[in-house]
Motif scaffolding. Structure first.
Motif, mmCIF file in Angstrom:
data_model
loop_
_atom_site.group_PDB
_atom_site.id
_atom_site.type_symbol
_atom_site.label_atom_id
_atom_site.label_comp_id
_atom_site.label_asym_id
_atom_site.label_seq_id
_atom_site.Cartn_x
_atom_site.Cartn_y
_atom_site.Cartn_z
ATOM 1 N N TRP A 1 0.856 -1.188 0.000
ATOM 2 C CA TRP A 1 0.000 0.000 0.000
ATOM 3 C C TRP A 1 0.888 1.233 0.000
ATOM 4 O O TRP A 1 1.787 1.343 0.838
ATOM 5 C CB TRP A 1 -0.871 0.009 1.254
ATOM 6 N N TYR A 2 0.619 2.185 -0.915
ATOM 7 C CA TYR A 2 1.353 3.444 -1.024
ATOM 8 C C TYR A 2 0.385 4.599 -0.801
ATOM 9 O O TYR A 2 -0.562 4.764 -1.565
ATOM 10 C CB TYR A 2 1.990 3.595 -2.410
ATOM 11 N N HIS B 1 4.280 3.813 3.061
ATOM 12 C CA HIS B 1 3.871 2.546 2.445
ATOM 13 C C HIS B 1 3.982 1.416 3.457
ATOM 14 O O HIS B 1 4.682 1.538 4.476
ATOM 15 C CB HIS B 1 4.681 2.237 1.180
ATOM 16 N N CYS C 1 -2.226 0.344 -4.557
ATOM 17 C CA CYS C 1 -1.896 -0.982 -4.038
ATOM 18 C C CYS C 1 -1.279 -1.807 -5.158
ATOM 19 O O CYS C 1 -1.820 -1.850 -6.264
ATOM 20 C CB CYS C 1 -3.138 -1.687 -3.521
#
Length: 163
Positions: free
Chosen positions: A66-67, A101, A123
């Motif tokens: 996840w970013y 992230h 994602c």
């Protein structure tokens, strides 16, 4: 800061079965054979969450990174196979413990929430996302396995799975 509605329109996001709004943005031209069959090397989506539409508890057979991009900080809630619960906060305030992230390890049951407004992330799933590798959970199923985490399960697991 843009609104959730603006991002949904500009990015052409659609509702996701787990909650939130998404659009697949990339898929590797390369593929691999995993224990789950042929998969793209990776896939990527934009994913937007609101308080009314969180990411409900689910599990993947691949890692998911996840970013964080925009909006309010959001929380990735993880129920690990060993019974531990961890809440990872994604956001820009890294000096106070937020992360830009986070990688959710494969086999981890997880969901995500944003307390106000919205949170926008990307994602990346590797090996690539395939709905055959996606498992949603009901509250009843998770409470049997993780009764010690009743509060977050009641918040992020469906009472009944969507049709």
């Amino acid at each position: 800061m843009k609104s959730a509605e603006t991002w949904i329109k500009e990015l052409n996001l659609a509702e996701h079965p787990e909650g939130g709004f998404y659009k697949r943005t990339e898929e590797s031209e390369l593929s691999i054979t995993s224990e789950h069959g042929q998969r793209s090397l990776y896939t990527s989506i934009y994913f937007l969450l609101t308080p009314a539409s969180p990411s409900h508890f689910h599990r993947l057979k691949s890692d998911e990174v996840w970013y964080y991009h925009d909006g309010q900080p959001l929380v990735v809630h993880c129920l690990f196979p060993d019974g531990r619960y961890e809440a990872i906060q994604l956001g820009k305030d890294v000096a106070n413990g937020q992360r830009l992230h986070y990688t959710v390890p494969r086999g981890t049951i997880f969901g995500s929430s944003v307390p106000v407004d919205y949170g926008l992330v990307s994602c990346v799933v590797a090996p690539g996302f395939d709905f055959r590798d996606f498992e949603l959970f009901t509250q009843a199923a998770l409470l049997k396995e993780y009764p010690q985490h009743q509060e977050i399960i009641k918040e992020l697991a469906y009472e009944r799975l969507p049709d």
